[in-house]
Design an enzyme around this catalytic site. Structure first.
Site, mmCIF file in Angstrom:
data_model
loop_
_atom_site.group_PDB
_atom_site.id
_atom_site.type_symbol
_atom_site.label_atom_id
_atom_site.label_comp_id
_atom_site.label_asym_id
_atom_site.label_seq_id
_atom_site.Cartn_x
_atom_site.Cartn_y
_atom_site.Cartn_z
ATOM 1 N N ALA A 46 51.650 11.169 78.262
ATOM 2 C CA ALA A 46 51.701 11.040 76.794
ATOM 3 C C ALA A 46 51.076 12.224 76.067
ATOM 4 C CB ALA A 46 51.006 9.740 76.386
ATOM 5 N N ASN A 47 50.769 13.307 76.802
ATOM 6 C CA ASN A 47 50.142 14.449 76.126
ATOM 7 C C ASN A 47 51.161 15.343 75.430
ATOM 8 O OD1 ASN A 47 50.359 14.987 79.217
ATOM 9 N ND2 ASN A 47 50.558 17.004 78.281
ATOM 10 N N THR A 48 52.444 15.149 75.742
ATOM 11 C CA THR A 48 53.468 16.014 75.145
ATOM 12 C C THR A 48 54.813 15.287 75.138
ATOM 13 O OG1 THR A 48 54.470 18.239 75.262
ATOM 14 C CG2 THR A 48 54.087 17.136 77.359
ATOM 15 N N GLY A 49 55.812 15.940 74.525
ATOM 16 C CA GLY A 49 57.196 15.467 74.603
ATOM 17 C C GLY A 49 57.412 14.033 74.154
ATOM 18 N N ILE A 50 58.316 13.361 74.863
ATOM 19 C CA ILE A 50 58.735 12.013 74.486
ATOM 20 C C ILE A 50 57.573 11.023 74.590
ATOM 21 C CG2 ILE A 50 60.329 10.140 75.099
ATOM 22 C CD1 ILE A 50 62.259 12.384 76.160
ATOM 23 N N GLY A 51 56.731 11.213 75.605
ATOM 24 C CA GLY A 51 55.599 10.300 75.794
ATOM 25 C C GLY A 51 54.634 10.351 74.626
ATOM 26 N N SER A 174 66.921 8.468 83.431
ATOM 27 C CA SER A 174 67.715 9.538 82.837
ATOM 28 C C SER A 174 69.177 9.292 83.175
ATOM 29 C CB SER A 174 67.283 10.882 83.427
ATOM 30 O OG SER A 174 68.225 11.882 83.088
ATOM 31 N N TYR A 200 65.721 15.515 91.660
ATOM 32 C CA TYR A 200 65.446 14.878 90.365
ATOM 33 C C TYR A 200 66.357 13.662 90.196
ATOM 34 C CZ TYR A 200 64.931 14.210 85.301
ATOM 35 O OH TYR A 200 64.693 13.667 84.043
HETATM 36 N N1 LIG Z 1 63.815 15.720 77.693
HETATM 37 C C1 LIG Z 1 65.000 15.253 78.093
HETATM 38 O O1 LIG Z 1 66.066 15.788 77.755
HETATM 39 C C2 LIG Z 1 65.074 14.024 78.964
HETATM 40 C C3 LIG Z 1 66.327 13.537 79.334
HETATM 41 C C4 LIG Z 1 66.408 12.410 80.141
HETATM 42 C C5 LIG Z 1 65.243 11.789 80.574
HETATM 43 N N2 LIG Z 1 64.039 12.302 80.207
HETATM 44 C C6 LIG Z 1 62.826 11.620 80.705
HETATM 45 O O2 LIG Z 1 61.917 11.410 79.638
HETATM 46 C C7 LIG Z 1 60.581 11.371 80.151
HETATM 47 C C8 LIG Z 1 59.677 12.278 79.334
HETATM 48 O O3 LIG Z 1 60.095 13.615 79.546
HETATM 49 P P1 LIG Z 1 59.863 14.786 78.479
HETATM 50 O O4 LIG Z 1 61.204 15.328 78.174
HETATM 51 O O5 LIG Z 1 58.962 14.364 77.385
HETATM 52 O O6 LIG Z 1 59.145 15.860 79.433
HETATM 53 P P2 LIG Z 1 57.807 16.719 79.259
HETATM 54 O O7 LIG Z 1 57.704 17.246 77.885
HETATM 55 O O8 LIG Z 1 57.823 17.686 80.393
HETATM 56 O O9 LIG Z 1 56.659 15.640 79.501
HETATM 57 C C9 LIG Z 1 56.457 15.107 80.797
HETATM 58 C C10 LIG Z 1 55.101 14.457 80.850
HETATM 59 O O10 LIG Z 1 54.891 13.987 82.203
HETATM 60 C C11 LIG Z 1 53.609 14.431 82.613
HETATM 61 N N3 LIG Z 1 53.449 14.541 84.050
HETATM 62 C C12 LIG Z 1 54.101 15.351 84.917
HETATM 63 N N4 LIG Z 1 53.592 15.224 86.144
HETATM 64 C C13 LIG Z 1 52.578 14.315 86.066
HETATM 65 C C14 LIG Z 1 51.640 13.770 86.981
HETATM 66 N N5 LIG Z 1 51.588 14.175 88.249
HETATM 67 N N6 LIG Z 1 50.755 12.855 86.547
HETATM 68 C C15 LIG Z 1 50.746 12.456 85.258
HETATM 69 N N7 LIG Z 1 51.594 12.955 84.332
HETATM 70 C C16 LIG Z 1 52.497 13.873 84.732
HETATM 71 C C17 LIG Z 1 53.447 15.783 81.934
HETATM 72 O O11 LIG Z 1 52.087 16.182 81.954
HETATM 73 P P3 LIG Z 1 51.699 17.771 81.886
HETATM 74 O O12 LIG Z 1 51.982 18.212 80.488
HETATM 75 O O13 LIG Z 1 50.273 17.796 82.260
HETATM 76 O O14 LIG Z 1 52.590 18.454 82.886
HETATM 77 C C18 LIG Z 1 53.956 15.428 80.539
HETATM 78 O O15 LIG Z 1 52.969 14.762 79.826
HETATM 79 C C19 LIG Z 1 60.695 11.754 81.624
HETATM 80 O O16 LIG Z 1 60.699 10.601 82.412
HETATM 81 C C20 LIG Z 1 62.045 12.447 81.722
HETATM 82 O O17 LIG Z 1 62.618 12.378 83.006
HETATM 83 C C21 LIG Z 1 63.921 13.385 79.411
#
Ligand SMILES: NC(=O)c1ccc[n+]([C@@H]2O[C@H](COP(=O)([O-])OP(=O)(O)OC[C@H]3O[C@@H](n4cnc5c(N)ncnc54)[C@H](OP(=O)(O)O)[C@@H]3O)[C@@H](O)[C@H]2O)c1
Length: 329
Positions: A46-51, A174, A200
């Site tokens: 939850a520190n960045t992006g969708i979370g 996804s 993935y």
């Molecule tokens: N963005 C898209 O287009 C898209 C499309 C389909 C599905 N999704 C899904 O949506 C979800 C959120 O993705 P997002 O796009 O927001 O990606 P993101 O911006 O890369 O965020 C991913 C998050 O997961 C954390 N993470 C990674 N490895 C970890 C670990 N070992 N322990 C705890 N946290 C960890 C990251 O932490 P750090 O910042 O510390 O690395 C970051 O907070 C994911 O499940 C992704 O597969 C995204």
């Protein structure tokens, strides 16, 4: 004056069309106005992006929000941002590294001890297309974090979720799961040549299968679990791909990205919807593409594969099946 009329109206139509097309492609906002005062929510990654935006949306609705992240500096900064923006002071940062079974167990033990309830668990964190890395326990990183880490975390928190019922689990998968296949002979990519994309897709297929089997096991408990594709969004997910890092693609493809990709705020709407919508009370074991329920890929509907994956995952993370949701050691 008249000679500008045509180009201006053509430009206006194009811009209007692009905005309408963007709205169509990127989907809508959570239609529910439900609030969640007194409810405890955990959002992983939850520190960045969708979370981060999922946590923010749920904080706006009055929940007690726990951001579960591996980097505490980023996690505290996100919690501070969310508190500032929502004026909800019950937003806190906790350490969770999904690439470490020890860290997952420590996080869960703390939650069980310190939190009275867990009403909503959003399994959001993921790593995509990283190099051939392994987790602390030797699992291939994408399978280990995206599936096995959340598998263990959820199982450890199940008693708490059951005691807080009606409660909800949201597994962020996804659309990429449709290209995924579970290779039981080589779940951790020790025999095959590593393929970052296929790894993935396998991990996201596993997330949908886990959702299906968990939902079956949770029947009658008041705990629901659904999987969701949030849409394609501009986040840090592509950090390990050449595309994300290339100045050319950022510059040249920027307008297309704007048109076709959601903002992380918009991509947080489906998880928010699954977490709060009244009309989803009791809905479980489903796959949502954005805000709409859809059929997942055929392999993701296969009960036999789902059960086999559950058994393998249980063995790999060391869950003690004889003690229900509690673990060894
Ligand atoms: N963005 C898209 O287009 C898209 C499309 C389909 C599905 N999704 C899904 O949506 C979800 C959120 O993705 P997002 O796009 O927001 O990606 P993101 O911006 O890369 O965020 C991913 C998050 O997961 C954390 N993470 C990674 N490895 C970890 C670990 N070992 N322990 C705890 N946290 C960890 C990251 O932490 P750090 O910042 O510390 O690395 C970051 O907070 C994911 O499940 C992704 O597969 C995204």
């Amino acid at each position: 004056m008249n000679r500008y009329l045509l180009p201006v109206s053509v430009l206006g139509t194009m811009v209007g069309g692009a905005v309408l097309f963007k709205d169509y492609v990127t989907g809508g906002v959570c239609p529910s106005k439900s609030t969640i005062p007194g409810k405890t929510v955990i959002v992983t990654g939850a520190n960045t992006g969708i979370g981060k935006y999922t946590a923010l949306e749920l904080a706006k609705r009055g929940g007690n929000i726990i951001l579960a992240c591996r980097d505490m500096e980023k996690c505290e900064a996100a919690a501070k941002d969310i508190r500032g923006e929502t004026l909800n002071h019950r937003v806190n940062a906790r350490h969770l590294d999904l690439a470490s079974l020890k860290s997952i167990r420590e996080f869960a033990a703390k939650i069980i001890k310190e939190e009275e309830r867990v009403d909503i668990l959003v399994n959001n964190a993921a790593v995509m297309r990283c190099p051939h890395w392994t987790t602390e326990d030797g699992f291939e990183m994408q399978f280990g974090v995206n599936h096995l880490g959340h598998f263990l975390l959820t199982n450890l928190l199940l008693d708490k979720l059951k005691a807080s019922a009606p409660s909800r689990i949201i597994n962020v998968s996804s659309l990429a799961h449709i290209a995924g296949h579970i290779d039981f002979d080589d779940l951790n990519w020790q025999k095959r040549k590593y393929n970052t994309k296929e790894a993935y897709c396998q991990s996201k297929m596993a997330v949908v299968l886990f959702t299906k089997e968990l939902s079956r096991q949770l029947q009658g408990t008041g705990v629901t679990v659904n999987a969701v594709h949030p849409g394609v969004a501009r986040t840090e997910l592509g950090r390990h791909t050449g595309m994300h890092n290339s100045a050319f693609s950022s510059f040249m493809l920027g307008p297309f990205f704007w048109l076709l990709f959601k903002s992380p705020q918009l991509a947080a709407q489906p998880s928010t919807y699954l977490a709060v919508a009244e009309e989803l009370e009791g809905v479980s074991g489903k796959y949502f593409d954005g805000l709409k329920e859809k059929a997942p890929a055929p392999e993701a509907e296969d009960e036999e594969i789902a059960r086999r994956l559950w058994a393998e995952s249980t063995r790999l993370v060391g869950l003690d099946v004889s003690r229900g949701s509690s673990v060894k050691g």
